[in-house]
Design a protein around this motif. Sequence first.
Motif, PDB file in Angstrom:
ATOM      1  N   ALA A  93      84.755 -18.477  13.937  1.00 17.24           N
ATOM      2  CA  ALA A  93      84.070 -17.372  14.605  1.00 17.24           C
ATOM      3  C   ALA A  93      84.920 -16.120  14.435  1.00 17.24           C
ATOM      4  N   THR A  94      84.288 -15.019  14.117  1.00 21.31           N
ATOM      5  CA  THR A  94      84.973 -13.744  13.996  1.00 21.31           C
ATOM      6  C   THR A  94      84.450 -12.825  15.077  1.00 21.31           C
ATOM      7  N   VAL A  95      85.369 -12.303  15.879  1.00 25.95           N
ATOM      8  CA  VAL A  95      85.006 -11.364  16.938  1.00 25.95           C
ATOM      9  C   VAL A  95      85.682 -10.048  16.614  1.00 25.95           C
ATOM     10  N   SER A  96      84.898  -8.999  16.446  1.00 22.70           N
ATOM     11  CA  SER A  96      85.479  -7.697  16.154  1.00 22.70           C
ATOM     12  C   SER A  96      85.057  -6.729  17.248  1.00 22.70           C
ATOM     13  N   GLY A  97      85.877  -5.736  17.454  1.00 22.91           N
ATOM     14  CA  GLY A  97      85.589  -4.786  18.524  1.00 22.91           C
ATOM     15  C   GLY A  97      86.281  -5.196  19.812  1.00 22.91           C
ATOM     16  N   PHE A  98      85.997  -4.493  20.865  1.00 26.11           N
ATOM     17  CA  PHE A  98      86.604  -4.727  22.169  1.00 26.11           C
ATOM     18  C   PHE A  98      85.938  -5.910  22.842  1.00 26.11           C
ATOM     19  N   SER A  99      86.713  -6.856  23.356  1.00 25.64           N
ATOM     20  CA  SER A  99      86.170  -8.045  24.009  1.00 25.64           C
ATOM     21  C   SER A  99      86.751  -8.161  25.406  1.00 25.64           C
ATOM     22  N   THR A 100      85.902  -8.439  26.370  1.00 22.28           N
ATOM     23  CA  THR A 100      86.325  -8.629  27.759  1.00 22.28           C
ATOM     24  C   THR A 100      85.945 -10.033  28.190  1.00 22.28           C
ATOM     25  N   PHE A 101      86.904 -10.762  28.732  1.00 24.95           N
ATOM     26  CA  PHE A 101      86.663 -12.101  29.245  1.00 24.95           C
ATOM     27  C   PHE A 101      86.850 -12.049  30.758  1.00 24.95           C
ATOM     28  N   ILE A 102      85.802 -12.341  31.503  1.00 26.43           N
ATOM     29  CA  ILE A 102      85.837 -12.237  32.961  1.00 26.43           C
ATOM     30  C   ILE A 102      86.522 -13.448  33.579  1.00 26.43           C
ATOM     31  N   LYS A 103      86.345 -14.604  33.003  1.00 28.64           N
ATOM     32  CA  LYS A 103      86.946 -15.822  33.544  1.00 28.64           C
ATOM     33  C   LYS A 103      87.916 -16.414  32.546  1.00 28.64           C
ATOM     34  N   PHE A 104      87.998 -17.715  32.505  1.00 27.22           N
ATOM     35  CA  PHE A 104      88.987 -18.419  31.711  1.00 27.22           C
ATOM     36  C   PHE A 104      88.664 -18.391  30.216  1.00 27.22           C
ATOM     37  N   VAL A 105      89.718 -18.365  29.397  1.00 27.46           N
ATOM     38  CA  VAL A 105      89.611 -18.561  27.957  1.00 27.46           C
ATOM     39  C   VAL A 105      90.507 -19.751  27.643  1.00 27.46           C
ATOM     40  N   ASP A 106      89.921 -20.814  27.121  1.00 25.97           N
ATOM     41  CA  ASP A 106      90.651 -22.042  26.836  1.00 25.97           C
ATOM     42  C   ASP A 106      90.796 -22.175  25.323  1.00 25.97           C
ATOM     43  N   ILE A 107      92.023 -22.044  24.840  1.00 28.82           N
ATOM     44  CA  ILE A 107      92.300 -22.130  23.404  1.00 28.82           C
ATOM     45  C   ILE A 107      93.174 -23.361  23.196  1.00 28.82           C
ATOM     46  N   ASN A 108      92.685 -24.297  22.409  1.00 27.25           N
ATOM     47  CA  ASN A 108      93.374 -25.576  22.270  1.00 27.25           C
ATOM     48  C   ASN A 108      94.261 -25.683  21.033  1.00 27.25           C
ATOM     49  N   GLU A 109      94.387 -24.622  20.281  1.00 25.33           N
ATOM     50  CA  GLU A 109      95.262 -24.696  19.134  1.00 25.33           C
ATOM     51  C   GLU A 109      96.095 -23.430  19.051  1.00 25.33           C
ATOM     52  N   SER A 110      95.970 -22.647  18.010  1.00 24.78           N
ATOM     53  CA  SER A 110      96.830 -21.485  17.850  1.00 24.78           C
ATOM     54  C   SER A 110      96.017 -20.203  17.872  1.00 24.78           C
ATOM     55  N   VAL A 111      96.713 -19.109  18.155  1.00 26.33           N
ATOM     56  CA  VAL A 111      96.104 -17.785  18.175  1.00 26.33           C
ATOM     57  C   VAL A 111      96.977 -16.877  17.325  1.00 26.33           C
ATOM     58  N   ASP A 112      96.358 -16.130  16.433  1.00 24.75           N
ATOM     59  CA  ASP A 112      97.075 -15.173  15.601  1.00 24.75           C
ATOM     60  C   ASP A 112      96.539 -13.795  15.952  1.00 24.75           C
ATOM     61  N   ILE A 113      97.386 -12.956  16.538  1.00 30.34           N
ATOM     62  CA  ILE A 113      96.972 -11.615  16.943  1.00 30.34           C
ATOM     63  C   ILE A 113      97.693 -10.614  16.060  1.00 30.34           C
ATOM     64  N   ALA A 114      96.921  -9.880  15.262  1.00 25.99           N
ATOM     65  CA  ALA A 114      97.483  -8.831  14.423  1.00 25.99           C
ATOM     66  C   ALA A 114      97.250  -7.512  15.142  1.00 25.99           C
ATOM     67  N   GLY A 115      98.298  -6.806  15.436  1.00 29.67           N
ATOM     68  CA  GLY A 115      98.166  -5.581  16.222  1.00 29.67           C
ATOM     69  C   GLY A 115      98.822  -5.818  17.560  1.00 29.67           C
ATOM     70  N   GLY A 116      98.193  -5.438  18.619  1.00 33.66           N
ATOM     71  CA  GLY A 116      98.776  -5.581  19.942  1.00 33.66           C
ATOM     72  C   GLY A 116      97.866  -6.349  20.869  1.00 33.66           C
ATOM     73  N   ALA A 117      98.456  -6.877  21.915  1.00 35.24           N
ATOM     74  CA  ALA A 117      97.703  -7.564  22.964  1.00 35.24           C
ATOM     75  C   ALA A 117      98.208  -7.062  24.309  1.00 35.24           C
ATOM     76  N   THR A 118      97.310  -6.767  25.201  1.00 36.22           N
ATOM     77  CA  THR A 118      97.674  -6.350  26.547  1.00 36.22           C
ATOM     78  C   THR A 118      97.238  -7.431  27.516  1.00 36.22           C
ATOM     79  N   VAL A 119      98.174  -7.938  28.296  1.00 36.13           N
ATOM     80  CA  VAL A 119      97.883  -8.974  29.285  1.00 36.13           C
ATOM     81  C   VAL A 119      98.276  -8.420  30.645  1.00 36.13           C
ATOM     82  N   THR A 120      97.345  -8.414  31.572  1.00 33.29           N
ATOM     83  CA  THR A 120      97.649  -7.958  32.930  1.00 33.29           C
ATOM     84  C   THR A 120      97.479  -9.119  33.896  1.00 33.29           C
ATOM     85  N   GLY A 121      98.211  -9.078  34.970  1.00 36.05           N
ATOM     86  CA  GLY A 121      98.140 -10.153  35.955  1.00 36.05           C
ATOM     87  C   GLY A 121      99.157 -11.235  35.648  1.00 36.05           C
ATOM     88  N   LEU A 122      99.160 -12.263  36.455  1.00 34.06           N
ATOM     89  CA  LEU A 122     100.074 -13.383  36.317  1.00 34.06           C
ATOM     90  C   LEU A 122      99.676 -14.234  35.122  1.00 34.06           C
TER      91      LEU A 122
END
Length: 124
Positions: A63-92
């Motif tokens: 799956a390819t997701v482009s553009g701004f994405s907002t996840f209101i609840k949980f995101v469960d990733i069971n393998e690896s994530v490759d982020i090119a660029g930056g990631a902002t994480v807020t909260g605990l």
Amino acid sequence: MANRYPLILDSSNNKIKELPVGDNIDVGSISNLTVAGLSTFAGNVDINSDVDINRSLAVTGGATVSGFSTFIKFVDINESVDIAGGATVTGLSTFTGNVDINSDVDINRSLAVTGGATVSGFST
């Protein structure tokens, strides 16, 4: 209840008949189409507007997701994530496995370590 097939004109004898099983029909441009129940699409599905999914979505393959994405609840990733660029994480954020950071870490407040810590190349 029997399966129903679209009616077509058989130009060889000018009679109306059901579209033969396995034949295709081109319906042109459709607006306000409702598809209910389990649906299988043999080709690509191109959606150029919002998609509202009220239950779950299973994607097999990629799956390819482009553009701004907002996840209101949980995101469960069971393998690896490759982020090119930056990631902002807020909260605990809680990590139950290892976190491997291969660049600088900027901590603006405090750092609490429970258990052991190994620090090499320390400078102030």
